[in-house]
Design a protein around this motif. Structure first.
Motif, PDB file in Angstrom:
ATOM      1  N   GLN A   1      -8.866  -4.088   9.097  1.00  0.00           N
ATOM      2  CA  GLN A   1     -10.257  -5.099   9.847  1.00  0.00           C
ATOM      3  C   GLN A   1      -8.880  -6.337   9.009  1.00  0.00           C
ATOM      4  O   GLN A   1      -9.948  -7.456   9.396  1.00  0.00           O
ATOM      5  CB  GLN A   1     -11.130  -4.910   7.936  1.00  0.00           C
ATOM      6  N   SER A   2      -7.935  -6.166   9.088  1.00  0.00           N
ATOM      7  CA  SER A   2      -6.919  -7.369   9.186  1.00  0.00           C
ATOM      8  C   SER A   2      -6.100  -7.816   9.371  1.00  0.00           C
ATOM      9  O   SER A   2      -5.066  -7.345   9.027  1.00  0.00           O
ATOM     10  CB  SER A   2      -6.939  -8.684   7.963  1.00  0.00           C
ATOM     11  N   VAL A   3      -5.797  -7.541  10.755  1.00  0.00           N
ATOM     12  CA  VAL A   3      -3.971  -7.311  10.287  1.00  0.00           C
ATOM     13  C   VAL A   3      -3.015  -8.755  10.789  1.00  0.00           C
ATOM     14  O   VAL A   3      -1.747  -8.131  10.476  1.00  0.00           O
ATOM     15  CB  VAL A   3      -4.103  -7.146  12.855  1.00  0.00           C
ATOM     16  N   GLN A   4      -3.502  -9.528  10.636  1.00  0.00           N
ATOM     17  CA  GLN A   4      -2.976 -11.176  10.111  1.00  0.00           C
ATOM     18  C   GLN A   4      -2.441 -11.616   8.590  1.00  0.00           C
ATOM     19  O   GLN A   4      -1.429 -11.115   8.163  1.00  0.00           O
ATOM     20  CB  GLN A   4      -3.943 -11.846  10.436  1.00  0.00           C
ATOM     21  N   SER A   5      -3.056 -10.322   8.187  1.00  0.00           N
ATOM     22  CA  SER A   5      -3.048 -10.185   7.055  1.00  0.00           C
ATOM     23  C   SER A   5      -2.381  -9.334   5.608  1.00  0.00           C
ATOM     24  O   SER A   5      -1.169  -9.349   5.222  1.00  0.00           O
ATOM     25  CB  SER A   5      -4.836  -9.942   6.108  1.00  0.00           C
ATOM     26  N   THR A   6      -2.654  -8.242   6.486  1.00  0.00           N
ATOM     27  CA  THR A   6      -1.268  -7.663   6.963  1.00  0.00           C
ATOM     28  C   THR A   6       0.547  -7.645   7.497  1.00  0.00           C
ATOM     29  O   THR A   6       1.009  -7.475   6.975  1.00  0.00           O
ATOM     30  CB  THR A   6      -1.864  -5.846   7.537  1.00  0.00           C
ATOM     31  N   ARG A   7      -0.199  -8.284   8.923  1.00  0.00           N
ATOM     32  CA  ARG A   7       1.424  -8.852   8.755  1.00  0.00           C
ATOM     33  C   ARG A   7       1.909 -10.019   7.899  1.00  0.00           C
ATOM     34  O   ARG A   7       3.525  -9.739   7.362  1.00  0.00           O
ATOM     35  CB  ARG A   7       1.406  -9.668   9.996  1.00  0.00           C
ATOM     36  N   ALA A   8       0.898 -10.917   7.431  1.00  0.00           N
ATOM     37  CA  ALA A   8       1.844 -11.857   6.364  1.00  0.00           C
ATOM     38  C   ALA A   8       1.972 -11.156   5.170  1.00  0.00           C
ATOM     39  O   ALA A   8       3.783 -11.213   4.599  1.00  0.00           O
ATOM     40  CB  ALA A   8       0.254 -12.441   6.009  1.00  0.00           C
ATOM     41  N   ALA A   9       1.707  -9.786   4.603  1.00  0.00           N
ATOM     42  CA  ALA A   9       1.684  -9.324   3.667  1.00  0.00           C
ATOM     43  C   ALA A   9       3.578  -7.950   3.941  1.00  0.00           C
ATOM     44  O   ALA A   9       3.817  -8.275   3.031  1.00  0.00           O
ATOM     45  CB  ALA A   9       1.488  -8.065   2.753  1.00  0.00           C
TER      46      ALA A   9
ATOM     47  N   GLY B   1     -15.064  -2.355   4.176  1.00  0.00           N
ATOM     48  CA  GLY B   1     -13.977  -3.105   3.577  1.00  0.00           C
ATOM     49  C   GLY B   1     -13.262  -3.493   2.586  1.00  0.00           C
ATOM     50  O   GLY B   1     -11.988  -3.270   2.317  1.00  0.00           O
ATOM     51  N   CYS B   2     -12.872  -0.858   2.909  1.00  0.00           N
ATOM     52  CA  CYS B   2     -11.827  -0.561   2.550  1.00  0.00           C
ATOM     53  C   CYS B   2     -10.840  -0.508   3.329  1.00  0.00           C
ATOM     54  O   CYS B   2      -9.559  -0.229   2.964  1.00  0.00           O
ATOM     55  CB  CYS B   2     -12.191   1.031   2.936  1.00  0.00           C
ATOM     56  N   LYS B   3     -10.502  -0.855   4.475  1.00  0.00           N
ATOM     57  CA  LYS B   3      -9.869  -1.168   5.729  1.00  0.00           C
ATOM     58  C   LYS B   3      -9.276  -2.461   5.597  1.00  0.00           C
ATOM     59  O   LYS B   3      -8.574  -3.120   6.879  1.00  0.00           O
ATOM     60  CB  LYS B   3      -9.705  -0.695   6.794  1.00  0.00           C
ATOM     61  N   ALA B   4      -9.712  -3.815   4.715  1.00  0.00           N
ATOM     62  CA  ALA B   4      -9.882  -4.910   4.762  1.00  0.00           C
ATOM     63  C   ALA B   4      -8.696  -5.579   3.751  1.00  0.00           C
ATOM     64  O   ALA B   4      -7.569  -6.746   3.874  1.00  0.00           O
ATOM     65  CB  ALA B   4     -11.494  -5.452   4.137  1.00  0.00           C
ATOM     66  N   SER B   5      -8.054  -4.868   3.033  1.00  0.00           N
ATOM     67  CA  SER B   5      -7.185  -5.170   2.205  1.00  0.00           C
ATOM     68  C   SER B   5      -5.412  -4.262   2.890  1.00  0.00           C
ATOM     69  O   SER B   5      -6.036  -3.168   3.147  1.00  0.00           O
ATOM     70  CB  SER B   5      -7.156  -4.914   0.821  1.00  0.00           C
ATOM     71  N   VAL B   6      -4.394  -4.924   2.399  1.00  0.00           N
ATOM     72  CA  VAL B   6      -3.275  -3.574   2.646  1.00  0.00           C
ATOM     73  C   VAL B   6      -2.945  -2.664   1.404  1.00  0.00           C
ATOM     74  O   VAL B   6      -3.215  -2.889  -0.088  1.00  0.00           O
ATOM     75  CB  VAL B   6      -1.978  -4.438   2.476  1.00  0.00           C
ATOM     76  N   LEU B   7      -3.147  -1.735   1.762  1.00  0.00           N
ATOM     77  CA  LEU B   7      -2.513  -0.104   0.923  1.00  0.00           C
ATOM     78  C   LEU B   7      -1.606  -0.624   0.280  1.00  0.00           C
ATOM     79  O   LEU B   7      -0.830  -0.556   2.063  1.00  0.00           O
ATOM     80  CB  LEU B   7      -3.321   0.636   1.497  1.00  0.00           C
ATOM     81  N   TRP B   8      -1.070  -0.297  -0.222  1.00  0.00           N
ATOM     82  CA  TRP B   8       0.521  -0.224  -0.625  1.00  0.00           C
ATOM     83  C   TRP B   8       1.290   1.348   0.281  1.00  0.00           C
ATOM     84  O   TRP B   8       2.499   1.181   0.121  1.00  0.00           O
ATOM     85  CB  TRP B   8       0.773   0.370  -2.779  1.00  0.00           C
ATOM     86  N   HIS B   9       0.510   2.444   0.499  1.00  0.00           N
ATOM     87  CA  HIS B   9       1.439   3.051   1.192  1.00  0.00           C
ATOM     88  C   HIS B   9       1.668   3.012   2.029  1.00  0.00           C
ATOM     89  O   HIS B   9       2.705   3.010   3.437  1.00  0.00           O
ATOM     90  CB  HIS B   9       0.222   4.355   1.330  1.00  0.00           C
ATOM     91  N   THR B  10       1.236   1.598   2.811  1.00  0.00           N
ATOM     92  CA  THR B  10       2.056   0.728   4.772  1.00  0.00           C
ATOM     93  C   THR B  10       3.104   1.067   4.307  1.00  0.00           C
ATOM     94  O   THR B  10       3.737   0.560   4.725  1.00  0.00           O
ATOM     95  CB  THR B  10       0.573   0.259   4.282  1.00  0.00           C
ATOM     96  N   VAL B  11       3.576  -0.045   2.532  1.00  0.00           N
ATOM     97  CA  VAL B  11       4.392  -0.891   2.769  1.00  0.00           C
ATOM     98  C   VAL B  11       5.406  -0.431   2.488  1.00  0.00           C
ATOM     99  O   VAL B  11       6.357   0.532   2.921  1.00  0.00           O
ATOM    100  CB  VAL B  11       4.584  -1.517   1.826  1.00  0.00           C
ATOM    101  N   LEU B  12       5.194   1.215   1.207  1.00  0.00           N
ATOM    102  CA  LEU B  12       6.396   2.062   1.140  1.00  0.00           C
ATOM    103  C   LEU B  12       6.643   2.977   3.019  1.00  0.00           C
ATOM    104  O   LEU B  12       7.629   3.737   2.558  1.00  0.00           O
ATOM    105  CB  LEU B  12       5.470   2.904   0.502  1.00  0.00           C
ATOM    106  N   VAL B  13       5.328   3.292   3.911  1.00  0.00           N
ATOM    107  CA  VAL B  13       5.850   3.630   5.060  1.00  0.00           C
ATOM    108  C   VAL B  13       6.967   2.989   5.680  1.00  0.00           C
ATOM    109  O   VAL B  13       7.855   3.348   6.054  1.00  0.00           O
ATOM    110  CB  VAL B  13       4.669   4.140   5.708  1.00  0.00           C
ATOM    111  N   ALA B  14       6.687   1.872   5.349  1.00  0.00           N
ATOM    112  CA  ALA B  14       8.115   0.800   6.667  1.00  0.00           C
ATOM    113  C   ALA B  14       9.041   0.823   5.681  1.00  0.00           C
ATOM    114  O   ALA B  14      10.250   0.822   6.235  1.00  0.00           O
ATOM    115  CB  ALA B  14       7.149  -0.673   6.455  1.00  0.00           C
TER     116      ALA B  14
END
Length: 721
Positions: free
Chosen positions: A203-211, A235-248
């Motif tokens: 729900q926020s590609v810019q926040s995900t990119r910044a994180a 609402g559940c996809k509005a924030s960055v979830l830690w598994h996204t960082v771990l996959v990257a």
């Protein structure tokens, strides 16, 4: 040319979706991708004393197992979304051997196939040193913390309640609930020449990119996040979830793309949820029904790591006129993952409490519940004294009552029955939702042949953003809506809003309108949209709420800035809210006490309606979900183990077609020249707000039993013995 804005245009992506042509984040093919699986913990609090990955690493095809001991897990701290940054929780689950909640990620396994990754994940074993843990509000109320900056004090409420001829005092509770969008959480990450590309339902590609840029020490331009279609978010996809960082991190370590699809059960703990709430409401009234005092104290479940205050009474304090208002918001730390925003996050629980209490007051007064609401309609904001930018609440109530047939209601509980002998209950409630706005940019490109393209880093969660943004551009350019193509969900596009808080149309739409006007104004006097000079004409424009200071507006419009800027519903000059009224009929079997929905009517005032077709879908969907909240939805907790127990769609009940009767939705015409250049208010959340209260009020009317806890179950309405 006939107006495009205001027309019930069919969704631009309708055909692609029904034919399966749309690709969601997990559908994107990545050649040579490895596959990941999560291992989650089984205790609610403590530390890991032994973690054995040898059996997992021995599974053929396993390439990597990341734990708290792995170099890939050594990452910078994450900033919590509730504190204005990006992450669902500030706690990196693999930062140490500490366990903060049941279901915390303890390992990520990567293998050549999904099957190998899942098999290896099952072979990871852990031993824990557990500590006492509590996952419910009731167990930790003594540790409640007052959020003083969210309190409201108008007049002398204590004195007003002490002197009022009629006083109602009661407590109301709502359970923990979980978002269950059809589309599961997923991440596909790939690195190429130092550039990270991530496909994430967001729900926020810019926040995900910044994180992601922060986590890996990259310039923002070296990260691209793609989420052109989202299969539900709430609402559940509005924030960055830690598994996204771990996959990257895993993809960088292996030098190949990695894909993870989180199974439904694990979604209950690796993401956010709607926290448990408790409310104490006191209402005092004169004999003629005028409210003399309104007191509302709310307790919200939180995690121990982060503070997420949800000021629902900031909205409910604006529903009725009262010279004396007192609200308090408390947070209660518990051993759960950090809660988050879930459609109408603060307003739904607060409205359930107030709108139930108001019905109890109507009964004490011997007054019709609708009449009591009409009698206390404010002319100005009761908290600040400011004028409303627009307020058509009375029109919503009267039109809703007319559509529903409210005048035929017999006020005596249990007095109405249908032809089959079922008890009929009729209930009503009011809704309001703040008009939130955020800065946005948009680019509009006009090409030969009268085609236009709109580009903005906003999102479509199934709400119709592709369609309404095309309508706005088409209106300004004098084009048919079929002549406009919209591109969304790409962090490389002009900075757009987070898709949350019912902000997308008002914020991104205002920027699209400005950009389209700039293109039109650049056409030469003899030119037409079918023949732009040089074959292409392009303009980019920005819009920011005038209430924001220059620095906040600049930050919100900067695609490389962290955090976000948002203007609230109350400015220096006006209070800005969407409004609505819901009417519900329930049918209760007098023997089994089974509760069914008969019909629902909702009438809403949401400013200028850009597309009545998508608006009706949003409002009806919100009401249906609100009814599910009232009768079905609850995340159950095992207090002994401090864990959620019904973590699948077999045990977690949501409304289906058979649970919902007839749904009627209307909007009233409303002009608002304050909220934004379009005059559009939010519609995505307000449908949820009052529905559960209307259902509970209808159950009271049918059975004579007042239920103050959601969901309302058969056990709650059994006749007293």
């Amino acid at each position: 040319m006939k107006d495009v804005v205001g027309a019930p245009v069919v969704r631009a992506d309708a055909l692609a979706k029904v034919t399966g042509a749309v690709r969601y984040a997990a559908d994107v093919p990545e050649p040579d991708a490895a596959h990941a699986a999560l291992v989650t913990g089984t205790v609610a609090r403590g530390r890991i004393v032994a973690l054995d990955t040898a059996a997992a690493e021995a599974v053929p095809g396993v390439r990597l197992v990341i734990t708290h001991r792995s170099p890939e897990a050594k990452l910078p701290p994450g900033g919590f979304l509730g504190a204005g940054e990006e992450f669902q929780s500030s706690v990196n689950p693999l930062a140490s051997d500490e366990i903060h909640y049941t279901g915390q990620i303890v390992a990520l396994v990567v293998a050549d196939s999904v099957e190998a990754a899942e098999e290896a994940a099952h072979r990871v074993t852990a031993e824990y040193e557990p500590r006492p843990a509590h996952a419910t509000l009731a167990e930790e109320m003594a540790g409640a913390r007052l959020c003083e900056d969210l309190s409201i004090e108008v007049g002398d409420t204590e004195r007003a309640l002490a002197e009022a001829p009629f006083v109602v005092e009661a407590e109301y509770t709502t359970p923990a609930m979980h978002h269950n969008p059809i589309e599961l959480y997923s991440t596909t990450a790939a690195w190429c020449d130092g550039v990270l590309t991530a496909h994430v339902p967001s729900q926020s590609v810019q926040s995900t990119r910044a994180a992601l840029a922060l986590m890996f020490g990259l310039p923002v331009g070296s990260v691209r996040v793609l989420s052109p279609y989202v299969g539900g978010g709430f609402g559940c996809k509005a924030s960055v979830l830690w598994h996204t960082v771990l996959v990257a991190a895993a993809a960088r370590s292996l030098g190949r793309p990695v894909k993870l699809i989180v199974p439904r059960e694990q979604m209950f703990t690796v993401g956010s949820f709607r926290p448990q709430t408790r409310h104490r409401v006191r209402l005092g009234a004169a004999r003629d029904g005028r409210l003399l005092g309104y007191e509302h104290h709310t307790w919200w479940q939180n995690s121990r790591a982060d503070v997420l205050p949800l000021p629902g009474a900031e909205s409910t304090a604006r529903l009725y006129t009262s010279p004396n208002i007192s609200t308090r918001e408390y947070v209660v730390p518990t051993d759960v993952n950090t809660p988050g925003f879930m459609r109408a996050p603060a307003e739904f629980p607060a409205a359930f409490a107030l709108e139930s209490a108001l019905d109890e007051l109507a009964e004490a007064l011997g007054t019709d519940p609708l009449e009591l609401r009409l009698r206390n309609e404010p002319a100005r904001d009761p908290v600040t004294g400011l004028p409303f930018s627009s307020r058509s609440m009375e029109a919503c109530r009267r039109r809703g009552a007319e559509l529903f047939g409210w005048s035929r209601r017999d006020p005596r509980p249990g007095s109405m029955r249908d032809r089959d002998g079922l008890l009929i209950g009729w209930g009503c409630a009011s809704s309001c939702y703040p008009v939130l706005r955020t800065p946005s940019r948009a680019r509009v490109r006009l090409t030969a042949g009268g085609r236009a393209e709109v580009l903005v880093a906003a999102h479509d969660l199934g709400t119709g953003a592709y369609t309404v943004l095309a309508q706005i551009a088409a209106q300004e350019l004098g084009l048919p809506v079929t002549g406009v193509t919209v591109r969304l969900g790409d962090s490389g596009l002009p900075a757009g809003p987070m898709s949350a808080g019912s902000m997308t149309t008002g914020s991104a739409g205002s920027a699209v309108r400005a950009a389209a006007r700039a293109v039109r104004d650049r056409l030469p006097a003899t030119g037409t949209v079918a023949d732009p000079p040089g074959g292409v004409l392009e303009a980019e424009a920005a819009w920011a709420p005038p209430e924001l200071d220059a620095e906040a507006a600049r930050r919100g419009l900067d695609a490389e800035a962290r955090g976000f800027a948002q203007a609230g519903a109350v400015s220096a000059t006006h209070a800005m809210f969407s409004h609505g009224a819901q009417f519900v009929e329930v049918l209760v079997d007098p023997g089994t006490r089974r509760i069914r929905l008969g019909r629902m009517v909702g009438v809403f005032a949401c400013g200028r309606i850009i597309n009545p077709r998508t608006v009706r879908s949003q409002l009806a969907g919100g009401m249906i979900w609100g009814a599910g909240h009232a009768l079905l939805e609850e995340t159950q907790v095992d207090p002994a183990l401090a864990r959620f127990t019904n973590t699948d769609l077999g045990g977690y009940h949501i409304a289906c077609n058979a649970d919902i009767g007839e749904v009627t939705v209307e909007t009233v015409d409303e002009t608002d020249e304050v909220v934004n250049p379009l005059g559009a208010k939010g519609v995505g959340e307000i449908g949820v707000v009052g529905t559960a209260a209307a259902v509970a009020n209808a159950v009271r009317h049918a059975t004579g039993i007042r239920v103050r806890e959601l969901p309302v179950l058969v056990d709650d309405v059994l006749p007293p013995r």
